[in-house]
Write a protein that holds these residues in place. Structure first.
Motif, PDB file in Angstrom:
ATOM      1  N   ALA A   1     -18.609  -2.442   7.107  1.00  0.00           N
ATOM      2  CA  ALA A   1     -19.030  -1.862   7.534  1.00  0.00           C
ATOM      3  C   ALA A   1     -19.526  -3.172   8.690  1.00  0.00           C
ATOM      4  CB  ALA A   1     -20.835  -1.599   6.950  1.00  0.00           C
ATOM      5  N   GLY A   2     -18.965  -5.220   8.446  1.00  0.00           N
ATOM      6  CA  GLY A   2     -19.568  -5.522   9.389  1.00  0.00           C
ATOM      7  C   GLY A   2     -18.767  -5.613  10.113  1.00  0.00           C
ATOM      8  N   ASN A   3     -18.277  -6.272  11.531  1.00  0.00           N
ATOM      9  CA  ASN A   3     -17.454  -6.908  12.841  1.00  0.00           C
ATOM     10  C   ASN A   3     -16.221  -7.242  12.552  1.00  0.00           C
ATOM     11  OD1 ASN A   3     -19.355  -9.541  12.830  1.00  0.00           O
ATOM     12  ND2 ASN A   3     -20.330  -8.824  13.830  1.00  0.00           N
ATOM     13  N   ALA A   4     -15.670  -7.944  11.066  1.00  0.00           N
ATOM     14  CA  ALA A   4     -14.628  -8.350  10.687  1.00  0.00           C
ATOM     15  C   ALA A   4     -13.645  -8.084   9.364  1.00  0.00           C
ATOM     16  CB  ALA A   4     -15.470 -10.096  10.033  1.00  0.00           C
ATOM     17  N   PRO A   5     -12.729  -8.617   9.744  1.00  0.00           N
ATOM     18  CA  PRO A   5     -11.578  -7.694   8.413  1.00  0.00           C
ATOM     19  C   PRO A   5     -12.504  -8.362   6.686  1.00  0.00           C
ATOM     20  CG  PRO A   5     -10.061  -8.706  10.235  1.00  0.00           C
ATOM     21  CD  PRO A   5     -11.957  -9.002  10.464  1.00  0.00           C
ATOM     22  N   ARG A   6     -11.894  -7.925   6.116  1.00  0.00           N
ATOM     23  CA  ARG A   6     -12.038  -7.912   4.405  1.00  0.00           C
ATOM     24  C   ARG A   6     -11.012  -7.997   3.771  1.00  0.00           C
ATOM     25  NH1 ARG A   6     -12.091  -4.269   0.541  1.00  0.00           N
ATOM     26  NH2 ARG A   6     -13.752  -4.933  -1.438  1.00  0.00           N
ATOM     27  N   TYR A   7     -10.701  -8.591   3.276  1.00  0.00           N
ATOM     28  CA  TYR A   7      -9.172  -9.494   2.152  1.00  0.00           C
ATOM     29  C   TYR A   7      -9.343  -9.493   1.723  1.00  0.00           C
ATOM     30  CZ  TYR A   7      -7.311 -10.047   6.887  1.00  0.00           C
ATOM     31  OH  TYR A   7      -6.612  -9.144   7.946  1.00  0.00           O
ATOM     32  N   HIS A   8      -9.436  -8.895  -0.336  1.00  0.00           N
ATOM     33  CA  HIS A   8      -9.382  -8.825  -1.845  1.00  0.00           C
ATOM     34  C   HIS A   8      -7.971  -9.750  -1.566  1.00  0.00           C
ATOM     35  CE1 HIS A   8     -13.962  -7.293  -2.426  1.00  0.00           C
ATOM     36  NE2 HIS A   8     -13.820  -8.244  -1.359  1.00  0.00           N
ATOM     37  N   LEU A   9      -7.814 -10.207  -3.256  1.00  0.00           N
ATOM     38  CA  LEU A   9      -6.363 -10.538  -4.141  1.00  0.00           C
ATOM     39  C   LEU A   9      -7.204  -9.257  -4.635  1.00  0.00           C
ATOM     40  CD1 LEU A   9      -4.003 -11.933  -4.507  1.00  0.00           C
ATOM     41  CD2 LEU A   9      -5.325 -13.462  -5.832  1.00  0.00           C
ATOM     42  N   VAL A  10      -6.152  -8.334  -5.052  1.00  0.00           N
ATOM     43  CA  VAL A  10      -6.397  -6.939  -6.088  1.00  0.00           C
ATOM     44  C   VAL A  10      -5.686  -7.242  -6.978  1.00  0.00           C
ATOM     45  CG1 VAL A  10      -6.727  -5.078  -6.713  1.00  0.00           C
ATOM     46  CG2 VAL A  10      -7.736  -5.462  -4.501  1.00  0.00           C
ATOM     47  N   ILE A  11      -6.054  -7.861  -8.615  1.00  0.00           N
ATOM     48  CA  ILE A  11      -4.798  -7.274  -9.609  1.00  0.00           C
ATOM     49  C   ILE A  11      -5.091  -6.528 -10.480  1.00  0.00           C
ATOM     50  CG2 ILE A  11      -3.777  -9.434 -11.239  1.00  0.00           C
ATOM     51  CD1 ILE A  11      -5.045 -11.537 -10.181  1.00  0.00           C
ATOM     52  N   SER A  12      -4.202  -5.833 -10.730  1.00  0.00           N
ATOM     53  CA  SER A  12      -3.630  -4.673 -11.775  1.00  0.00           C
ATOM     54  C   SER A  12      -3.832  -4.678 -13.427  1.00  0.00           C
ATOM     55  CB  SER A  12      -3.164  -3.420 -11.357  1.00  0.00           C
ATOM     56  OG  SER A  12      -3.523  -2.647 -10.257  1.00  0.00           O
ATOM     57  N   THR A  13      -3.784  -4.772 -14.253  1.00  0.00           N
ATOM     58  CA  THR A  13      -3.974  -5.092 -15.785  1.00  0.00           C
ATOM     59  C   THR A  13      -2.907  -3.727 -16.823  1.00  0.00           C
ATOM     60  OG1 THR A  13      -5.695  -3.922 -16.251  1.00  0.00           O
ATOM     61  CG2 THR A  13      -5.689  -6.313 -15.593  1.00  0.00           C
ATOM     62  N   TRP A  14      -2.561  -3.637 -17.078  1.00  0.00           N
ATOM     63  CA  TRP A  14      -1.698  -2.313 -18.007  1.00  0.00           C
ATOM     64  C   TRP A  14      -1.460  -3.017 -19.434  1.00  0.00           C
ATOM     65  CZ3 TRP A  14       2.692  -3.664 -20.252  1.00  0.00           C
ATOM     66  CH2 TRP A  14       3.898  -5.091 -20.252  1.00  0.00           C
ATOM     67  N   GLY A  15      -1.326  -1.384 -20.067  1.00  0.00           N
ATOM     68  CA  GLY A  15      -1.178  -2.171 -21.288  1.00  0.00           C
ATOM     69  C   GLY A  15      -2.468  -1.716 -22.837  1.00  0.00           C
ATOM     70  N   LYS A  16      -2.124  -1.603 -23.864  1.00  0.00           N
ATOM     71  CA  LYS A  16      -3.407  -1.772 -24.723  1.00  0.00           C
ATOM     72  C   LYS A  16      -3.995  -2.709 -25.340  1.00  0.00           C
ATOM     73  CE  LYS A  16      -1.043   2.677 -26.490  1.00  0.00           C
ATOM     74  NZ  LYS A  16      -1.366   4.176 -26.412  1.00  0.00           N
ATOM     75  N   HIS A  17      -4.551  -3.125 -24.060  1.00  0.00           N
ATOM     76  CA  HIS A  17      -5.788  -4.278 -24.330  1.00  0.00           C
ATOM     77  C   HIS A  17      -6.853  -4.126 -24.418  1.00  0.00           C
ATOM     78  CE1 HIS A  17      -4.866  -3.876 -20.083  1.00  0.00           C
ATOM     79  NE2 HIS A  17      -5.072  -4.305 -19.949  1.00  0.00           N
ATOM     80  N   TRP A  18      -7.398  -3.267 -24.204  1.00  0.00           N
ATOM     81  CA  TRP A  18      -8.674  -2.623 -24.484  1.00  0.00           C
ATOM     82  C   TRP A  18      -9.838  -2.230 -25.108  1.00  0.00           C
ATOM     83  CZ3 TRP A  18     -10.183  -5.720 -20.336  1.00  0.00           C
ATOM     84  CH2 TRP A  18      -9.513  -5.982 -19.312  1.00  0.00           C
TER      85      TRP A  18
END
Length: 135
Positions: A118-135
């Motif tokens: 809702a701001g007046n400038a772009p938002r940039y996020h680095l998103v890293i996905s996970t995988w595997g039976k590690h939870w």
């Protein structure tokens, strides 16, 4: 930022989202080898002791909002550039501002959520996905 041979992206109507085999994204694209992205990816994998999948920069322009959705895995985010009016909103919770402080933050992508700028400038996020039976 990752490389995958034969990556699979199939929409699963029973789940309501695309299913991507994150285990296919295990190599960093050589173009990014000597960049901050490689350092972040390796340090995150080392600290978490978990297999990581895709890593991508997500842009949300001012005034944009994603639809409410569920992802198929857990994710980590680092705010590269944001503003005080950019939020992640999870079902049944208050809006969350991911600070631009150099830290990588965990979020449960399988919980229904959205992102809004809702701001007046772009938002940039680095998103890293996970995988595997590690939870």
């Amino acid at each position: 930022l990752g490389v995958a041979e034969g990556a699979v992206h199939e929409f699963d109507p029973s789940k309501g989202y695309k299913v991507t085999d994150e285990s296919l994204f295990t190599e960093l694209n050589p173009v990014f080898e000597e960049t901050i992205f490689a350092k972040i990816y390796r340090k995150t994998a080392e600290v978490l002791k978990r297999p990581l999948g895709r890593m991508r920069v997500m842009r949300l322009l001012h005034g944009e909002c994603y639809i409410m959705h569920n992802d198929y895995n857990r994710r980590y985010q680092l705010a590269i550039e944001t503003n005080r009016f950019s939020y992640m909103i999870f079902r049944n919770s208050k809006p969350l501002l991911v600070p631009e402080d150099g830290h990588v933050y965990f979020f449960e992508g399988r919980v229904r959520h959205t992102a809004i700028n809702a701001g007046n400038a772009p938002r940039y996020h680095l998103v890293i996905s996970t995988w595997g039976k590690h939870w």
